[in-house]
Design an enzyme around this catalytic site. Sequence first.
Site, short mmCIF file in Angstrom:
data_model
loop_
_atom_site.label_atom_id
_atom_site.label_comp_id
_atom_site.label_asym_id
_atom_site.label_seq_id
_atom_site.Cartn_x
_atom_site.Cartn_y
_atom_site.Cartn_z
CE LYS A 85 120.43 87.34 37.62
NZ LYS A 85 119.25 88.20 37.15
CB THR A 140 113.09 102.52 36.23
OG1 THR A 140 114.40 103.67 36.00
CG2 THR A 140 112.84 103.84 35.79
CG PHE A 183 120.17 109.54 36.89
CD1 PHE A 183 119.07 109.93 36.69
CD2 PHE A 183 120.38 109.66 38.32
CE1 PHE A 183 118.23 110.00 37.04
CE2 PHE A 183 119.92 109.86 38.55
CZ PHE A 183 118.47 110.92 38.30
NE ARG A 242 127.07 106.84 31.57
CZ ARG A 242 128.02 107.90 30.36
NH1 ARG A 242 128.63 108.37 29.10
NH2 ARG A 242 129.12 107.54 32.06
CB ALA A 254 121.24 110.83 13.12
N GLY A 271 117.80 101.72 21.93
CA GLY A 271 117.46 100.28 22.25
C GLY A 271 117.90 99.85 23.74
CB CYS A 322 116.93 102.09 30.57
SG CYS A 322 117.80 101.45 31.22
CE LYS A 355 125.77 102.12 26.11
NZ LYS A 355 125.30 103.17 27.19
NE ARG A 380 118.58 94.10 28.44
CZ ARG A 380 118.03 95.20 30.15
NH1 ARG A 380 117.31 94.35 30.44
NH2 ARG A 380 119.45 95.51 30.37
C1 UDX Z 1 119.69 105.09 29.15
C2 UDX Z 1 120.31 106.30 29.78
O1 UDX Z 1 121.82 106.85 29.21
C3 UDX Z 1 120.95 106.38 31.17
O2 UDX Z 1 121.56 107.69 32.35
C4 UDX Z 1 119.98 105.56 31.85
O3 UDX Z 1 120.20 105.30 33.90
C5 UDX Z 1 120.07 104.23 30.65
O4 UDX Z 1 119.43 104.56 29.79
P1 UDX Z 1 121.95 103.34 28.57
O5 UDX Z 1 120.77 102.42 28.09
O6 UDX Z 1 123.29 102.14 29.55
O7 UDX Z 1 121.53 104.27 29.46
O8 UDX Z 1 122.53 103.19 27.06
P2 UDX Z 1 122.89 104.96 26.52
O9 UDX Z 1 123.94 105.35 26.09
O10 UDX Z 1 122.01 106.13 26.88
O11 UDX Z 1 121.52 104.94 25.02
C6 UDX Z 1 120.65 104.87 24.71
C7 UDX Z 1 120.64 103.98 22.81
O12 UDX Z 1 120.91 105.10 22.46
C8 UDX Z 1 121.75 103.18 22.28
O13 UDX Z 1 121.56 101.73 21.32
C9 UDX Z 1 123.01 104.40 21.12
O14 UDX Z 1 123.22 103.98 20.30
C10 UDX Z 1 121.36 105.56 21.09
N1 UDX Z 1 121.81 106.50 20.51
C11 UDX Z 1 123.05 107.70 21.67
C12 UDX Z 1 122.15 106.95 19.32
O15 UDX Z 1 121.45 106.64 19.19
N2 UDX Z 1 122.37 108.22 19.48
C13 UDX Z 1 123.27 109.00 20.15
O16 UDX Z 1 123.01 110.24 20.21
C14 UDX Z 1 123.05 108.20 21.23
#
Ligand code: UDX
Length: 445
Positions: A35, A121, A149, A151, A254, A259, A262, A325, A332
Site C-alpha cells: 500500500k 469510527t 464524515f 462519503r 428507495a 451497503g 460504514c 454505490k 464491501r
Molecule cells: C457513509 C456516510 O454518508 C458518511 O458520512 C460516513 O462518513 C461514511 O458512511 P458512504 O459509505 O460513502 O458514506 O456512502 P453513502 O453515500 O452514505 O451511501 C451509503 C449507502 O446507502 C449506499 O449503498 C447507497 O447506495 C445507499 N443509499 C443512499 C440509498 O440506498 N438510498 C439513498 O437515498 C442514499
Amino acid sequence: MRLSVIGCGYLGAVHSACMAELGHDVVGIDIDPAKVDGLNAAEPPFFEPGLPQLLSSSIASGRLRFSTDMADAAGSSVHFVAVGTPQKRNENGADLSHVYAAIDALIPHLRPGDVVVGKSTVPVGTARALAEKISLQCPEATLVWNPEFLREGFAVQDTLAPDRLVYGLPEQDNGAQLLLDEVYAKALADGQPRLLMDYETAELVKVSANAFLATKISFINAMAEVCEASGADVSLLADAIGHDARIGRKFLNAGLGFGGGCLPKDIRAFMARAGELGADQALTFLREVDSINMRRRSRMVDLTREVCGGSLLGQRIAVLGLAFKPNSDDVRDSPALSVAAQLQLQGASVTASDPQAVPNASKRFPDLNYTNSIEEAVRGADAVLVLTEWEQYRGIDPQWLAGLVSRAAVVDGRNCLDAQTWREAGWTYRALGRPKVPAMAPVVA
Ligand code: UDX
C-alpha cells in the site's frame, strides 16, 4: 505544520493527500508495504475521483510521503489516527485492535505538546480509554476526537471542505484545540462550523449520524414494501414527502438499500455498544433498520424470478453495477454483489459488469462471469438488472439495448431509469416499490 497520518486505508490516504494539499508537510504511515509503495507512486489501492492527481502533485512538491516506519511520525506535532475498525468476526461489535496497535506504536514517538487526533469510527468510551493510556506514558501529549464524515466518491471534496468540524476535547486541552484550528485553518476561514464537545459526544456524533442516514434509507424502503403491497409508487411518494423541508428529499431513494464499509457495520457496532452500556432498548429499532435493508436484497431476487417467468434455473441474467454505490470500486457489503451472487446460487447464469468494481467483485465471488462491457454483459440476456446507479447505466438507450437481449425485461434496483421511456421502447420495466403497471403517467407540474 508537520503532520503524521497513521493508517492509509480509505480514510487515511485521502486525509494525508488533502492535508498536504492544504499546505501541510505530511507523512502517511501504514504497516502494509504494498500500500505504501503504491501511494508513493500516486497509485491508491482503491478508486476515488481526484485522489491520484492530489497524490501526484503533493508528492512532487515534497509535502507528502508514505512510510511503513512509525519512527517517521516523530517530529510531527499532530498525529491523526485513521485506521480501520471493522466488524468483529461473528459479532456485531467493532474490532478495535488496529486502533490500539496504532496508539501503542505511536506513543514512544510522541513529544510533549504533541496532539493525537482520533478519526476512526469507534464505540463511545474508546477515546477516554485511549487518552488514559497516552497520559500514562506521555503525560504532556493530548488526545482529541475528530470524527470524519466523508462519503466515498466525494472523499476529497468532503475532506477539503467538510460541512462541519467536530472536536471531542478533554477537560484540559493544553492548547490542542488551537493546534487543530491551525490544521483546519482554511475550512474555518471559509466559515465551516466547528463544534467543541466532550469525547463521548464526539464519538456519538459520528455513529448517530450514520444511524440516522441508515434509518432514513430503511424508512423509505419500508414505504416501498407498503407501496408494493398496495400498488402505490414509492418514487412519487418520496418526491412528495421530500418537499417538506423538515423531511427533505436527500437519502430518500428507495431501492436495494445501503451497503459499503460504514453504514452496515456502524449501526451494528452501535447496537452492540448500547447493549454493553445497558441502553440496548434505545437502539432496538436499528435491528429493524438492518432487517428492512437486507429484505430488499431478497425482494430483488424474487422480482427477477418473477420477470423470468417463475424460475431462475438456466436464466441468463445481466447485472449492471457491482459497487455498493456509484463512483466507487468498493464491494464491501454491496447489495448489488450480494444479489448477483444469490441469483447465481439459485441457478441463474449471471454476467456482471461495473465501470470500476469488477476486479474487487471477482475476488469475492469468482464464480460469476465478469465483463467490462455493457454490450457483452447483456448479449442474449433474459433479464437486465441495474443494481448500482452509475451515470453510464442511467443514460443507456433502451432501444439499442433491446436489440442485444433475448428478452426485453429490466429490473431497476435503484429506481434510476425512466420507466416510461423504457416501457415505450418495448421493455417490461419492474422496480422495487413501484407498481407492475403504472396507475397513471405522472404529471409534472
Ligand atoms: C457513509 C456516510 O454518508 C458518511 O458520512 C460516513 O462518513 C461514511 O458512511 P458512504 O459509505 O460513502 O458514506 O456512502 P453513502 O453515500 O452514505 O451511501 C451509503 C449507502 O446507502 C449506499 O449503498 C447507497 O447506495 C445507499 N443509499 C443512499 C440509498 O440506498 N438510498 C439513498 O437515498 C442514499
